[in-house]
Design an enzyme around this catalytic site. Structure first.
Site, PDB file in Angstrom:
ATOM      1  N   GLY A 112      -9.916   3.916  25.396  1.00  0.00           N
ATOM      2  CA  GLY A 112     -10.057   5.359  25.530  1.00  0.00           C
ATOM      3  C   GLY A 112      -9.176   5.949  26.652  1.00  0.00           C
ATOM      4  CG  PHE A 113     -10.083   6.879  29.534  1.00  0.00           C
ATOM      5  CD1 PHE A 113      -9.949   8.288  29.681  1.00  0.00           C
ATOM      6  CD2 PHE A 113     -11.409   6.386  29.132  1.00  0.00           C
ATOM      7  CE1 PHE A 113     -10.673   9.159  29.142  1.00  0.00           C
ATOM      8  CE2 PHE A 113     -12.128   7.420  28.608  1.00  0.00           C
ATOM      9  CZ  PHE A 113     -12.020   8.739  28.735  1.00  0.00           C
ATOM     10  CG  ASP A 138      -4.343  -2.114  24.297  1.00  0.00           C
ATOM     11  OD1 ASP A 138      -4.030  -1.669  25.493  1.00  0.00           O
ATOM     12  OD2 ASP A 138      -4.573  -0.977  23.307  1.00  0.00           O
ATOM     13  N   GLY A 139      -4.858  -3.516  27.558  1.00  0.00           N
ATOM     14  CA  GLY A 139      -5.953  -2.848  28.670  1.00  0.00           C
ATOM     15  C   GLY A 139      -5.958  -3.744  29.922  1.00  0.00           C
ATOM     16  N   GLY A 140      -5.457  -3.042  31.058  1.00  0.00           N
ATOM     17  CA  GLY A 140      -5.434  -3.681  32.160  1.00  0.00           C
ATOM     18  C   GLY A 140      -4.392  -4.755  32.494  1.00  0.00           C
ATOM     19  CB  SER A 192       0.540   1.661  26.098  1.00  0.00           C
ATOM     20  OG  SER A 192      -0.044   2.595  25.660  1.00  0.00           O
ATOM     21  N   GLY A 212       0.637  -0.324  29.857  1.00  0.00           N
ATOM     22  CA  GLY A 212       0.752   0.938  30.109  1.00  0.00           C
ATOM     23  C   GLY A 212       0.991   1.376  31.491  1.00  0.00           C
ATOM     24  CB  SER A 213      -1.148   2.331  34.008  1.00  0.00           C
ATOM     25  OG  SER A 213      -1.966   1.183  34.098  1.00  0.00           O
TER      26      SER A 213
END
Ligand code: DX5
Ligand code: ZN
Length: 214
Positions: free
Chosen positions: A141-142, A174-176, A7, A196-197
């Protein structure tokens, strides 16, 4: 085939081309691109100009995730500026069937996204015509939020429906996503994993990518 989609929300925006080229050099062929409008989600990311700029620098697949209100107003333009896959949130529209058609008529893959609180039931009638379903595993959102474990049951439910009806859509999360949650999701039938991160913050991205798929 299971795939990791970095991401770019977690990339260095001042060096976006460099980050994209590096990811390409280690085998990435699809990027996840988060568009946030400060209305549907409590954050603003970027819009058309950024996507147009990076489109000129890479031939990789762009998976554009629209976290915007009134997606019907913008979806066609995202198709035209170089998205290859476009997804919108079911919570953001009353015209999901029409939106899917617009995306397909533009020759792109069409996806529907579900927030954690939204049941599979809400898109059941569309499952035979979507190319992919994106299950949010955090509240959108983040970047950098914690995976919501209850989403594993939801993934399982969706995968069961897919098997039962012989549908051919892909399941994306998507996410974590990290090496642990990636495995949990893959075991439940997920095909596409947005990361992502965890990936962008890793020192050794080559081995992190391997971990994410092992
Ligand atoms: C969150 C975005 C994600 C985000 C994921 O609203 O849709 O795509 O970039 O970031 P991580 O992997 O850090 O949770
Ligand atoms: Zn996203």
């Amino acid at each position: 085939m299971k795939k990791i989609l970095p991401s770019i929300l977690s990339a260095d925006f001042a060096n976006l081309e460099k980050d994209i080229k590096y990811m390409e050099s280690i085998g990435i062929d699809t990027f996840h691109i988060d568009v946030m409008d400060g209305n549907f989600v409590p954050n603003i990311s970027f819009g058309f100009p950024i996507i147009e700029s990076i489109r000129k620098r890479t031939n990789t697949t762009f998976d554009v995730h629209l976290m915007i209100a009134n997606p019907e107003q913008y979806v066609e333009q995202f198709c035209k500026i170089g998205a290859d896959m476009v997804s919108f949130h079911i919570e953001a529209t009353n015209h999901a069937d029409r939106l899917l058609q617009v995306i397909k008529d533009n020759g792109k893959k069409a996806g529907i996204v579900l927030n954690p609180q939204t049941p599979i039931e809400s898109i059941k009638y569309l499952l035979h015509k979507v190319d992919y379903v994106l299950i949010m595993t955090v509240n959108p959102g983040f970047g950098g939020q914690k995976f919501i474990p209850e989403m594993l049951n939801k993934i399982e439910e969706l995968d069961s429906l897919r098997k039962l009806n012989n549908y051919d859509f892909l399941i994306e999360v998507d996410g974590g996503i990290n090496s642990e949650t990636s495995k949990l999701c893959r075991d439940k039938g997920v095909d596409l994993l947005v990361c992502g991160s965890f990936l962008f913050n890793a020192n050794d991205k080559v081995s992190t990518l391997k971990d994410l798929l092992s």
